[in-house]
Design a protein around this motif. Sequence first.
Motif, short mmCIF file in Angstrom:
data_model
loop_
_atom_site.label_atom_id
_atom_site.label_comp_id
_atom_site.label_asym_id
_atom_site.label_seq_id
_atom_site.Cartn_x
_atom_site.Cartn_y
_atom_site.Cartn_z
N LEU A 40 11.96 1.91 1.61
CA LEU A 40 11.56 1.73 0.32
C LEU A 40 11.96 3.40 -0.43
N THR A 41 12.25 3.00 -1.76
CA THR A 41 12.73 4.22 -2.78
C THR A 41 11.98 4.27 -3.80
N VAL A 42 11.12 4.92 -4.16
CA VAL A 42 10.47 5.04 -5.36
C VAL A 42 10.98 6.41 -6.16
N LEU B 195 0.55 -1.03 0.06
CA LEU B 195 -0.02 0.06 -0.24
C LEU B 195 0.77 1.23 0.23
N VAL B 196 1.83 1.27 0.81
CA VAL B 196 2.65 2.75 0.96
C VAL B 196 3.58 2.66 -0.32
N ARG B 197 3.96 1.73 -0.64
CA ARG B 197 5.06 1.61 -1.93
C ARG B 197 4.07 2.04 -3.11
N ASN B 198 3.01 1.56 -3.33
CA ASN B 198 2.13 2.13 -4.48
C ASN B 198 1.74 3.63 -4.45
N VAL C 202 12.16 11.74 -6.49
CA VAL C 202 12.29 10.69 -5.65
C VAL C 202 11.77 10.64 -4.12
N VAL C 203 11.40 9.72 -3.73
CA VAL C 203 10.65 9.51 -2.37
C VAL C 203 11.24 8.51 -1.60
N HIS C 204 12.07 8.51 -0.56
CA HIS C 204 12.52 7.57 0.40
C HIS C 204 11.65 7.54 1.64
N ALA C 205 11.26 6.46 2.14
CA ALA C 205 10.45 6.18 3.43
C ALA C 205 10.88 4.65 3.93
N THR C 206 10.36 5.04 5.36
CA THR C 206 10.46 3.33 5.94
C THR C 206 9.51 3.11 6.53
N VAL C 207 8.69 2.04 6.26
CA VAL C 207 7.73 1.42 6.87
C VAL C 207 7.88 0.61 7.88
N PRO C 208 7.25 0.90 9.10
CA PRO C 208 7.50 0.40 10.41
C PRO C 208 7.13 -1.11 10.46
N ALA C 209 7.45 -1.99 11.30
CA ALA C 209 7.29 -3.47 11.20
C ALA C 209 6.22 -3.41 12.25
N LEU C 210 5.05 -4.36 11.66
CA LEU C 210 4.03 -4.50 12.72
C LEU C 210 4.06 -5.41 13.71
N GLY C 211 5.03 -6.15 13.88
CA GLY C 211 5.22 -7.10 14.94
C GLY C 211 5.96 -6.42 15.88
N LEU C 212 6.35 -7.48 16.94
CA LEU C 212 7.13 -7.17 18.17
C LEU C 212 8.61 -6.66 17.76
N PHE C 213 8.85 -7.51 16.66
CA PHE C 213 10.34 -7.83 16.34
C PHE C 213 10.66 -7.27 14.86
N GLY C 214 11.79 -6.98 14.55
CA GLY C 214 12.29 -6.67 13.05
C GLY C 214 12.23 -5.32 12.69
N SER D 196 0.10 9.47 5.12
CA SER D 196 0.68 10.19 6.15
C SER D 196 1.84 11.21 5.95
N GLY D 197 2.03 12.28 6.59
CA GLY D 197 2.77 13.09 6.23
C GLY D 197 4.49 12.46 6.82
N ARG D 198 4.36 11.68 7.54
CA ARG D 198 5.63 11.23 8.01
C ARG D 198 6.49 10.51 6.94
N TYR D 199 5.61 10.02 5.74
CA TYR D 199 6.21 9.20 4.64
C TYR D 199 6.83 10.35 3.75
N ALA D 200 6.45 11.80 3.77
CA ALA D 200 6.88 12.65 2.97
C ALA D 200 8.11 13.29 3.50
N ASP D 201 8.79 12.90 4.51
CA ASP D 201 9.99 13.51 4.94
C ASP D 201 10.99 13.61 4.14
#
Length: 128
Positions: A116-118, A37-40, A99-111, A76-81
């Motif tokens: 992403l770079t698009v 979703l975020v990448r697209n 060019v957009v660089h963003a980090t999608v946080p992990a859902l679980g407790l670890f990882g 979310s605006g945090r992906y537009a930093d």
Amino acid sequence: MPRPRGERGSAVVDFVLVLVVLVPIFLGILQVALVLLVRNTLASAASEGARYAATLDRGPADGEARTRHQIDGAISGRYADDVSARPAMIDGAPGVEVVVHATVPALGLFGPGVELTVTGHAVEEQRP
């Protein structure tokens, strides 16, 4: 029908064993869906920003602002930093690259999060 005396509590153990397998699978599917979703969304916003910047009387800064606005409105605006736009050559023609660089946080407790770079490209309009 009552259970034999030796099988009491076995439903709880079975339930826990099934959950140990199903919860990570479910979280993994949700993580993949979130990343896609975020990448697209980022790719669409970068392309839209590049097309906007490539129109007459607009520049890379306009495309960067448009991309940030699109991302902020969609997810979310945090992906537009980390958004950048610059002039570029596209198949030998002058154009704009966003060019957009963003980090999608992990859902679980670890990882770690997923980096992403698009990139979005558009050929600049020329005056007739």
